[in-house]
Design an enzyme around this catalytic site. Sequence first.
Site, PDB file in Angstrom:
ATOM      1  N   THR A 193       8.765   2.388  -8.065  1.00  0.00           N
ATOM      2  CA  THR A 193       9.046   1.174  -8.842  1.00  0.00           C
ATOM      3  C   THR A 193       9.490   0.029  -7.936  1.00  0.00           C
ATOM      4  OG1 THR A 193       9.733   2.622 -10.624  1.00  0.00           O
ATOM      5  CG2 THR A 193      10.396   0.320 -10.796  1.00  0.00           C
ATOM      6  N   GLU A 222      21.463  -4.629   1.248  1.00  0.00           N
ATOM      7  CA  GLU A 222      21.876  -5.442   0.098  1.00  0.00           C
ATOM      8  C   GLU A 222      21.506  -4.805  -1.239  1.00  0.00           C
ATOM      9  OE1 GLU A 222      23.481  -8.806   0.051  1.00  0.00           O
ATOM     10  OE2 GLU A 222      23.755  -7.813  -1.876  1.00  0.00           O
ATOM     11  N   VAL A 246      23.628  -1.935  -3.670  1.00  0.00           N
ATOM     12  CA  VAL A 246      24.731  -2.175  -4.604  1.00  0.00           C
ATOM     13  C   VAL A 246      24.417  -3.401  -5.454  1.00  0.00           C
ATOM     14  CG1 VAL A 246      27.197  -2.662  -4.835  1.00  0.00           C
ATOM     15  CG2 VAL A 246      26.401  -1.267  -2.930  1.00  0.00           C
ATOM     16  N   GLY A 264      21.943  -4.261  -7.283  1.00  0.00           N
ATOM     17  CA  GLY A 264      20.538  -4.695  -7.392  1.00  0.00           C
ATOM     18  C   GLY A 264      20.296  -6.100  -6.892  1.00  0.00           C
ATOM     19  N   ILE A 271      21.854  -8.890  -7.344  1.00  0.00           N
ATOM     20  CA  ILE A 271      22.985  -9.802  -7.079  1.00  0.00           C
ATOM     21  C   ILE A 271      23.264  -9.795  -5.577  1.00  0.00           C
ATOM     22  CG2 ILE A 271      25.393 -10.342  -7.612  1.00  0.00           C
ATOM     23  CD1 ILE A 271      25.163  -8.447 -10.030  1.00  0.00           C
ATOM     24  N   GLY A 274      13.054   4.096 -21.075  1.00  0.00           N
ATOM     25  CA  GLY A 274      12.894   4.105 -19.624  1.00  0.00           C
ATOM     26  C   GLY A 274      14.077   3.525 -18.871  1.00  0.00           C
ATOM     27  N   GLU A 300      17.351   7.766 -16.722  1.00  0.00           N
ATOM     28  CA  GLU A 300      16.491   8.807 -16.154  1.00  0.00           C
ATOM     29  C   GLU A 300      16.451  10.008 -17.095  1.00  0.00           C
ATOM     30  OE1 GLU A 300      14.988   8.431 -13.271  1.00  0.00           O
ATOM     31  OE2 GLU A 300      16.005   6.605 -12.625  1.00  0.00           O
ATOM     32  N   LYS A 342      28.009   3.517  -4.877  1.00  0.00           N
ATOM     33  CA  LYS A 342      28.109   2.073  -4.617  1.00  0.00           C
ATOM     34  C   LYS A 342      29.536   1.706  -4.180  1.00  0.00           C
ATOM     35  CE  LYS A 342      24.318   1.302  -7.820  1.00  0.00           C
ATOM     36  NZ  LYS A 342      23.920   1.176  -9.235  1.00  0.00           N
ATOM     37  N   GLY A 360      16.287  -2.574 -11.662  1.00  0.00           N
ATOM     38  CA  GLY A 360      14.983  -3.068 -12.098  1.00  0.00           C
ATOM     39  C   GLY A 360      14.115  -3.451 -10.914  1.00  0.00           C
TER      40      GLY A 360
HETATM   41  N1  HSE Z   1      20.419   3.837 -12.079  1.00  0.00           N
HETATM   42  C1  HSE Z   1      20.966   2.651 -11.508  1.00  0.00           C
HETATM   43  C2  HSE Z   1      21.567   1.788 -12.620  1.00  0.00           C
HETATM   44  C3  HSE Z   1      19.895   1.921 -10.758  1.00  0.00           C
HETATM   45  O1  HSE Z   1      21.331   2.080 -13.794  1.00  0.00           O
HETATM   46  O2  HSE Z   1      22.294   0.842 -12.331  1.00  0.00           O
HETATM   47  C4  HSE Z   1      20.393   0.856  -9.824  1.00  0.00           C
HETATM   48  O3  HSE Z   1      21.192   1.371  -8.811  1.00  0.00           O
END
Ligand code: HSE
Length: 429
Positions: A13, A129, A132, A134, A136, A187, A190, A205, A302
């Site tokens: 992804t 980066e 942690v 995503g 941001i 989705g 998981e 994180k 994402g």
């Molecule tokens: N599974 C994680 C979440 C993905 O839902 O934040 C991003 O680290």
Amino acid sequence: MKPFGIGLLGCGTIGSGVVEVLHRQRELIRRRTGFDLRLVAVADPSPERLAGLPLDGAATHADGLEVVRRPDVDIVVELIGGVRIARQATVEALRLGKTVVTANKHLLADHGRELWAAAQQAPAGLFFEASVAGGIPLLKAVREGLVANRIRSVRGILNGTCNYILTAMQETGAAYADVLAEAQAKGYAEKEPALDVDGIDTAHKVCVLAALAFGCPATTAQLPATGISALCAEDIRWNLDWDHRIKLLGLLEREGDLLRGGVSPVVLHEDSLLAKVDGVFNAVLVEGDIVGQTLYYGRGAGRLPTASAVVSDIVDAAAFRLMPQDAWTPRWPVADDPVTLRPLTFDQGRFYARFDLPEGPALAEQAVRAALARHRVPVQALQSGGFSPGSRVGLLTGECRRKTLESVAAEVGAVAAPLLLPVRSFTSG
Ligand code: HSE
């Protein structure tokens, strides 16, 4: 300027998002930075995942180590996930003096010290980066924007899946298991959601943040992590009635030479900034001794938000490769003052407590109130309700000790360990 050769390991992804962003924004990035970022090779064991991607002539491999060892690859982007193969590829890339970009918080939490040592020895760059929060740009803000500060605390919603589940429980009144099933169907969660819902992903994180913000590399074994799976619909609803919200937070709080860290669901007043963050969004409060409190908000997971962070790291990696070796470079970890990590245990303070009792609500409430009065626990709000075959009693306390509430649970004959969540408010110092 000669193009920078990018080698991408893992085209799931996030990897496919990185391919798309490099294709779409290559010219924009070249105009802004002067760097020509050229994807020269991609590795993925499933060739069908590469079909239809705008690879712009990049070579394809099944084995990531082949990409790492290509002489035309300067920057290795590790998006394999997991630990074993990712670690092997990352260490090999650093050993070869390549600059590595990774989104792999699990790898950094478990093997951060080893990777940094390998990077220093080479010397090579290591950028993370996307590991942690995503999309941001949190780590860049802490590392560069707050470089003049000693960090006092980092507290945040770091897992989008859990925040989505808690928000949906709040909005629909549904039970945890039903909301989780829906999140899986959509989705967001998981199929094996334990890493998210048990707080382990958040703990990974927090480990990265402990190293970066406090120069104190941590492993998940040092951090207590409680997830959200024990929460029931009444916990969410009663707190909502009392103008409070439950959020899963990663926490790092410094007091002198002690750094306390952990992961827990926390009860926040609805007026607090983190209480207002809903759905898959992440938000992180970082307090520095010079700047005071700062807030970072955005999509923490994402395809494209995470790819945005990865490509930002690729640009930093390119700049790093042009710097003289003794120039200032983002280093991790930098222990500015010695600090010792201790688990954040919430032994004392205000709590949301929930007791499950075998009696009906009226008798159960009477027993809990009497026990709380005997122990002089201040009660700010209390509700009871159904739970077949017994009932639940939930309350917000004033200042008290966790142990006292455990004694109350034993005295009233609770059928399970009580749920005890800290009630916190985070104000700027
Ligand atoms: N599974 C994680 C979440 C993905 O839902 O934040 C991003 O680290």
